[in-house]
Design an enzyme around this catalytic site. Structure first.
Site, PDB file in Angstrom:
ATOM      1  CG  MET A   1      -1.997   1.035   1.200  1.00  0.00           C
ATOM      2  SD  MET A   1      -2.794   1.169  -0.418  1.00  0.00           S
ATOM      3  CE  MET A   1      -4.425   0.632  -0.031  1.00  0.00           C
ATOM      4  CB  CYS A   2       3.986   2.271   1.781  1.00  0.00           C
ATOM      5  SG  CYS A   2       5.012   0.854   1.440  1.00  0.00           S
ATOM      6  CB  THR A   3       4.580   0.753  -3.449  1.00  0.00           C
ATOM      7  OG1 THR A   3       5.514   0.107  -2.612  1.00  0.00           O
ATOM      8  CG2 THR A   3       5.178   1.001  -4.810  1.00  0.00           C
TER       9      THR A   3
ATOM     10  CB  SER B   1       3.808   7.770  -0.643  1.00  0.00           C
ATOM     11  OG  SER B   1       4.251   6.572  -0.066  1.00  0.00           O
TER      12      SER B   1
END
Ligand SMILES: [Zn+2]
Length: 446
Positions: free
Chosen positions: A219-221, A224
Site C-alpha cells: 500500500m505504501c508504494t 506514495s
C-alpha cells in the site's frame, strides 16, 4: 553434394512426404479407421502395452479450456480411444481465439460436451465421454488423470482425491492403488508440466510454496512511491474510487463497464503524469482492474504436448517418464529446465503424519484460523475446525454456512483454553482444498 544430386534428393524426399501425407489423409481422415501401416512399429515389440494403450487405457482429462482442448486433441491423435473429460464451464466468446474445439455457434454450450463431440466426429475410433455438470467422477475407474486447470484449489482437491484412494498394507503402499496424475499449468508466457505418482513422488501440496498467494503491491508504494503504471492504476482503484464515488455511493467498480474503466484510465493517466511514469493504457487499466493474466495459446500448446507425451510414456511403458517437474518460460527469450521436486516430509496432504499446531493456551482461535489460511504450506481457503471437547463433537468455527458462521463467530475471539481445548488435542479441519478432513494435533507452547 553437387546441385543436381541435391535437387534429386530433395525431390525424392518431397515425394516421400507427399506419399506419407496422402496415406495419412486417406486412412486417418476419411476412412473408418485411424490406422495405417507401420503406425505402431515403435511400440509393437511390447504387444501387451500396445493393446493396453489402444483398448483398455482409460484417461480422465480435467478441464476443457485452453489446456484441455490441446490435451484432448493431442491424446486422441496419439491413439488413445477411451478419454473422459470433466468441465462444468460453458463456452464464452472470449474463449474462441485459443480453445479451438469451439465455434461461435457453440457459445453458451457446455465445454465438455462440445469438445467431446468435436473430437468424436473428427477422429475415428476415439470415444470422448463428457461430464458437464458434476465433478463427481469416480477417479478410481481411470488409469491416468491429466489436469489442465487454472485453479490451484481444484488441483489440490484432485491431488487429495488421488491420495485418498491409496491403499497401505502394514504401512507399505500398494503400488496397484496409485493413479498417476499428469498436471499442466500455464500463466501467460510461463508454464509447467509435472508427473505425480501419488504417495511416491512429490504431490501438489508438497510444492505448495511454488504457488504463492496472489501478490498485491504494498500500500505504501501505491500511496506514495509509485514506480510502475500498475501502481498508478491500483491507486485509483483502491483509493480514489471509494473516495470520489464517481458512479454513485457504494457502487463497486465493474471491470466490464467501459465507462467506469475509462474513468479509472483517465485518473491513472493523471497520476502517472505526476510521477513521470509512462505506460498506462486503457487495456492495461482493464487488465489490472480485472486481474487479467493474458492467455497465450502457444504456452498451452507446449505444455499440453509435454503432458500428452508423459501420458503416452506411462501408458505404453516404452519410455521413462519425466522426473518430475518441467518449467517452461518464454517471457524473455526462451528457456526450459526440469528438476526433481522432492516430497515434503511433513506434507499436509501426503505424509500421513498428523501435523502439529503449536500455540499457547492463551492464543485465540482466530490466530489458529489465520495460520491455516496464511501459512505458505497450507494456504487453506475457508477452514472449518471441529474438535472433541468433553466427549462431544464440537464445531469451533465454520464459515461456509451463514447461520453456523454466525453462531460460531464468537469462538474466534476466545482463547484455546477458554474453548476447553487441551494439550495434544486433535483438531479436525475441513477445507475446499481437499476432499479429506485433515487432522492436526494441538501442541501447547508455554
Ligand atoms: Zn505431498
Amino acid at each position: 553434394m553437387n546441385l543436381l544430386l541435391f535437387s534429386l534428393f530433395r525431390e525424392k524426399k518431397r515425394r516421400r512426404v507427399v506419399e506419407l501425407t496422402e496415406k495419412m489423409v486417406v486412412d486417418g481422415g476419411n476412412g473408418h479407421t485411424c490406422e495405417w501401416e507401420g503406425r505402431w512399429n515403435h511400440i509393437k515389440n511390447t504387444e501387451v502395452s500396445l493393446q493396453f494403450m489402444l483398448e483398455t487405457c482409460k484417461i480422465l482429462v480435467i478441464g476443457a479450456g485452453g489446456l484441455g482442448c490441446e490435451l484432448l486433441k493431442d491424446l486422441a491423435l496419439s491413439g488413445f480411444r477411451n478419454i473422459h473429460v470433466v468441465d462444468m464451464d460453458t463456452i464464452d466468446v472470449s474463449n474462441l481465439n485459443r480453445q479451438f474445439l469451439f465455434r461461435p455457434k457453440d457459445v453458451g454450450r457446455s465445454k465438455a460436451e462440445v469438445a467431446a463431440d468435436f473430437i468424436n466426429s473428427r477422429i475415428p475410433g476415439c470415444c470422448v465421454v463428457p461430464y458437464p455438470f458434476d465433478s463427481n467422477v469416480l477417479c478410481v475407474k481411470f488409469h491416468i488423470i491429466v489436469c489442465g486447470l487454472d485453479s490451484v484449489v481444484a488441483r489440490r482437491w484432485m491431488n487429495g482425491m488421488l491420495l485418498s484412494l491409496l491403499v497401505y498394507e502394514d504401512g507399505v503402499l500398494d503400488p496397484g492403488s496409485i493413479i498417476p496424475l499428469i498436471d499442466g499449468g500455464t500463466e501467460g508466457f510461463k508454464g509447467n508440466a509435472r508427473v505425480i505418482l501419488p504417495g511416491m513422488t512429490a504431490c501438489i501440496d508438497c510444492t505448495l510454496e511454488l504457488y504463492p498467494p496472489q501478490i498485491n503491491f504494498p500500500m505504501c508504494t501505491i500511496a506514495s512511491m509509485p514506480r510502475l503504471p500498475e501502481h498508478c492504476i491500483e491507486y485509483v482503484r483502491m483509493l480514489l474510487w471509494p473516495k470520489e464515488t464517481p458512479f454513485g455511493d457504494g457502487v463497486a467498480l465493474d471491470g466490464d463497464d467501459p465507462e467506469q474503466i475509462q474513468w479509472v484510465y483517465q485518473r491513472s493517466l493523471e497520476r502517472a503524469a505526476e510521477f513521470n511514469i509512462t505506460g498506462v493504457t486503457y487495456r492495461l487499466t482493464q487488465g489490472v482492474v480485472k486481474r487479467i493474466i493474458p492467455a497465450v495459446a502457444s504456452t498451452n500448446a507446449v505444455i499440453a504436448a509435454a503432458c500428452a507425451t508423459e501420458v503416452f510414456k506411462i501408458a505404453s511403458s516404452a519410455y521413462i517418464p519425466l522426473n518430475n517437474y518441467m518449467v517452461f518460460n518464454d517471457v524473455d527469450g526462451l528457456y526450459t529446465y526440469t528438476f526433481e521436486a522432492e516430497r515434503k516430509e511433513n506434507c499436509s496432504a501426503c505424509s500421513q503424519v498428523p501435523l502439529d499446531l503449536r500455540f499457547a493456551p492463551s492464543s485465540k482461535l482466530q490466530e489458529v484460523l489465520d495460520y491455516l489460511t496464511e501459512s505458505a504450506s497450507l494456504q487453506m481457503k475457508s477452514p472449518a475446525i471441529t474438535a472433541t471437547v468433553e466427549g462431544k463433537n464440537k464445531t469451533l468455527y465454520l464459515q461456509s454456512v451463514a447461520s453456523i458462521e454466525q453462531r460460531t463467530r464468537p469462538n474466534l475471539s476466545k482463547t484455546l483454553k477458554e474453548l476447553g481445548l487441551t494439550d495434544g488435542q486433535e483438531l479436525a479441519v475441513a477445507d475446499v482444498t481437499t476432499p479429506q478432513t485433515m487432522l492436526f494435533r494441538l501442541c501447547f507452547t508455554s
